[in-house]
Design an enzyme around this catalytic site. Structure first.
Site, short mmCIF file in Angstrom:
data_model
loop_
_atom_site.label_atom_id
_atom_site.label_comp_id
_atom_site.label_asym_id
_atom_site.label_seq_id
_atom_site.Cartn_x
_atom_site.Cartn_y
_atom_site.Cartn_z
N CYS A 202 0.80 -1.23 0.00
CA CYS A 202 0.00 0.00 0.00
C CYS A 202 0.83 1.28 0.00
O CYS A 202 0.29 2.36 -0.17
CB CYS A 202 -0.93 0.00 1.21
SG CYS A 202 -2.08 -1.40 1.25
N HIS A 282 12.54 2.58 5.25
CA HIS A 282 12.40 1.12 5.14
C HIS A 282 12.82 0.50 6.46
O HIS A 282 13.92 0.74 6.95
CB HIS A 282 13.27 0.59 4.00
CG HIS A 282 12.81 -0.72 3.46
ND1 HIS A 282 12.57 -1.82 4.26
CD2 HIS A 282 12.54 -1.13 2.19
CE1 HIS A 282 12.19 -2.83 3.52
NE2 HIS A 282 12.16 -2.44 2.25
N HIS A 365 -4.36 19.82 5.77
CA HIS A 365 -5.06 18.59 5.38
C HIS A 365 -4.13 17.39 5.51
O HIS A 365 -2.94 17.49 5.22
CB HIS A 365 -5.57 18.68 3.94
CG HIS A 365 -6.24 19.98 3.61
ND1 HIS A 365 -7.49 20.31 4.11
CD2 HIS A 365 -5.85 21.04 2.86
CE1 HIS A 365 -7.83 21.51 3.67
NE2 HIS A 365 -6.85 21.96 2.91
N HIS A 369 -2.92 6.81 5.71
CA HIS A 369 -3.08 5.47 5.15
C HIS A 369 -4.39 4.83 5.61
O HIS A 369 -4.69 4.77 6.80
CB HIS A 369 -1.90 4.60 5.57
CG HIS A 369 -2.00 3.20 5.10
ND1 HIS A 369 -1.90 2.86 3.77
CD2 HIS A 369 -2.19 2.03 5.76
CE1 HIS A 369 -2.01 1.55 3.65
NE2 HIS A 369 -2.19 1.03 4.84
N HIS A 398 -14.96 3.64 3.87
CA HIS A 398 -16.37 3.24 3.79
C HIS A 398 -16.85 3.20 2.34
O HIS A 398 -17.52 2.26 1.92
CB HIS A 398 -17.23 4.23 4.59
CG HIS A 398 -18.69 3.90 4.58
ND1 HIS A 398 -19.55 4.36 3.60
CD2 HIS A 398 -19.45 3.14 5.42
CE1 HIS A 398 -20.78 3.91 3.84
NE2 HIS A 398 -20.73 3.17 4.94
N ASN A 402 -10.38 -0.64 0.96
CA ASN A 402 -8.94 -0.45 0.88
C ASN A 402 -8.50 -0.71 -0.56
O ASN A 402 -8.40 -1.86 -0.99
CB ASN A 402 -8.24 -1.41 1.84
CG ASN A 402 -6.73 -1.22 1.87
OD1 ASN A 402 -6.16 -0.60 0.98
ND2 ASN A 402 -6.09 -1.78 2.87
#
Length: 469
Positions: A202, A282, A365, A369, A398, A402
């Site tokens: 992701c 990482h 703003h 994730h 919603h 995902n």
């Protein structure tokens, strides 16, 4: 028009240099006269060196990077995966035990997903319920072609101008590659540079933008980059009974985003945002982080992505590590001093912990994730964010589920659909990925939000935010 704009920019640059030359000449003449160094040759040499240094700085400073525009893929209504459709598919597949069906039902009902998320074509087909390669290709083409075609229409960028193409898809890498699929579809020029990113989960959407940022900041020849951020569910639907792998069936849904970035200064008046900072960290050296989300086979040789119970904890720990590097780059001075002091005190006193900076002082703003309800709540706790700040993430989960690496752009579209964006507002995009990776992007809006005909929220934004989630 473009050449005219560049000519004006060149004329303006020359005029500024001439003015600076006159100012520096006056300053140095005044300085040298006070130092009793009136030799005109020395004065001229000193001035020449200063001008050379100035020209070197102007020619080697990083290029500003702009986001011209973006598009988010919205499938057709017949692809909506409501709770009823999802349950019907699970039953007719006849590949799950009753306990697994009950488990998935419980996860789905607590997931925060609504009844209008989207699924790939094979879910709605009759007969064999296993997806084939053709289904995965169809899913990829529908998402990428629709979003890219819409983006090219909006930006009026001709495909021949695109110098680099980056496609990121975590778990689907066909031959020819997905980037080759776009080269063929858009008839891109033969010397276009193409990259395929995979296996990054992701976070790959943010990471792909980070890659483009690093290229465009330094390159004088590459000006236009097309980034396509997608995921593929068809060949990654799990047909087994391992609970850690069943979760992905309940929360991952179809989505895709495309964006065009450029370092061409003439595009500034037409660009939507400027990319100010990008960072990726990482954390794969740690075993628990590395294994928090992993594709593997279960005991019956069914392939799936295992999401361990340790995932939420790992996300929180690695987010804190990411913040240690990220915070000094973006926080206002008051917050930075407070944070630096707490870090020093935590090093001196083992019982003390660094305070969490208030990132709402740096950004208007936040697109955080949207890995799932538990992940959103964990990020909210770590960063001490109110429900108002996490609203776009919760509502995106919603409405679209995902969608993996593209979801931060669906959150961006939410802000624009709500007309919350103002000129000079700053936005932080934050994403996690397998490995374990954390990525951040910092944007500055160059104008107020405006209506976009292809905004995926257009037909439903009046229903959001929901009162209960």
């Amino acid at each position: 028009m473009r050449s005219l704009t560049k000519l004006k920019l060149l004329q303006l640059t020359i005029a500024i240099l001439l003015i600076l030359t006159l100012i520096l000449h006056r300053l140095y003449s005044h300085l040298l006269s006070h130092l009793i160094l009136i030799n005109p040759t020395v004065s001229l040499s000193f001035l020449s060196l200063t001008l050379l240094a100035l020209l070197y700085y102007l020619s080697n400073r990083p290029n500003p990077v702009f986001l011209l525009n973006y598009s988010c893929y919205k499938p057709t209504p017949d692809r909506k995966l409501s709770y009823e459709v999802s349950e019907y598919f699970v039953y007719k597949a006849q590949k799950y035990s009753p306990k697994s069906i009950d488990f998935m039902r419980g996860i789905y009902l607590k997931s925060g997903l609504g009844n209008e998320t989207y699924a790939p074509p094979f879910i709605f087909e009759t007969g064999d319920h296993n997806a084939k390669l053709c289904s995965a290709i169809q899913e990829a083409e529908e998402g990428m072609f629709t979003s890219v075609d819409s983006l090219l229409r909006k930006t009026q960028v001709h495909p021949s101008k695109i110098d680099i193409v980056i496609v990121t898809c975590g778990s689907f890498s066909p031959n020819p590659s997905l980037s080759s699929l776009l080269v063929n579809h858009c008839n891109l020029k033969p010397n276009v540079k193409t990259y395929n990113l995979s296996g990054m989960g992701c976070s790959s959407g943010v990471i792909s933008i980070d890659l483009v940022h690093n290229i465009l900041r330094k390159s004088k020849k590459i000006q236009y980059a097309l980034v396509v951020i997608t995921e593929n569910i068809s060949l990654n639907w799990y047909f087994g009974d391992d609970r850690s792998m069943l979760v992905t069936n309940c929360i991952f849904r179809v989505g895709c985003a495309a964006a065009i970035l450029t370092n061409d200064p003439s595009c500034y008046p037409h660009a939507k945002m400027q990319l100010l900072h990008s960072l990726r960290t990482h954390h794969g050296a740690d075993d628990s982080s590395y294994r928090a989300a992993m594709q593997e086979e279960d005991i019956n040789n069914n392939v799936g992505v295992s999401l361990t119970k340790d995932l939420v904890r790992v996300a929180g720990v690695n987010l804190r590590e990411h913040i240690r590097i990220f915070a000094p780059r973006v926080l206002p001075l008051s917050q930075l001093i407070s944070y630096a002091y707490s870090v020093v005190m935590s090093a001196v006193m083992t019982a003390a912990k660094p305070v969490v900076p208030d990132f709402t002082t740096a950004f208007e703003h936040l697109c955080i994730h949207t890995g799932g309800k538990a992940v959103i709540e964990a990020v909210g706790r770590v960063l001490r964010l109110s429900d108002e700040v996490t609203e776009p993430a919760r509502m995106s989960l919603h409405r679209f589920g995902n969608t993996s690496s593209s979801l931060v752009f669906y959150e961006l579209a939410y802000f624009e659909a709500k007309n919350r964006v103002k000129r000079n507002d700053r936005m932080w995009m934050l994403a996690f990925g397998t490995g374990f990776k954390v990525g951040s992007l910092v944007w500055k809006f160059l104008g107020d939000s405006s209506y976009q005909s292809d905004n995926p929220w257009n037909d439903c934004i009046h229903r959001y935010p929901l009162k209960t989630w």
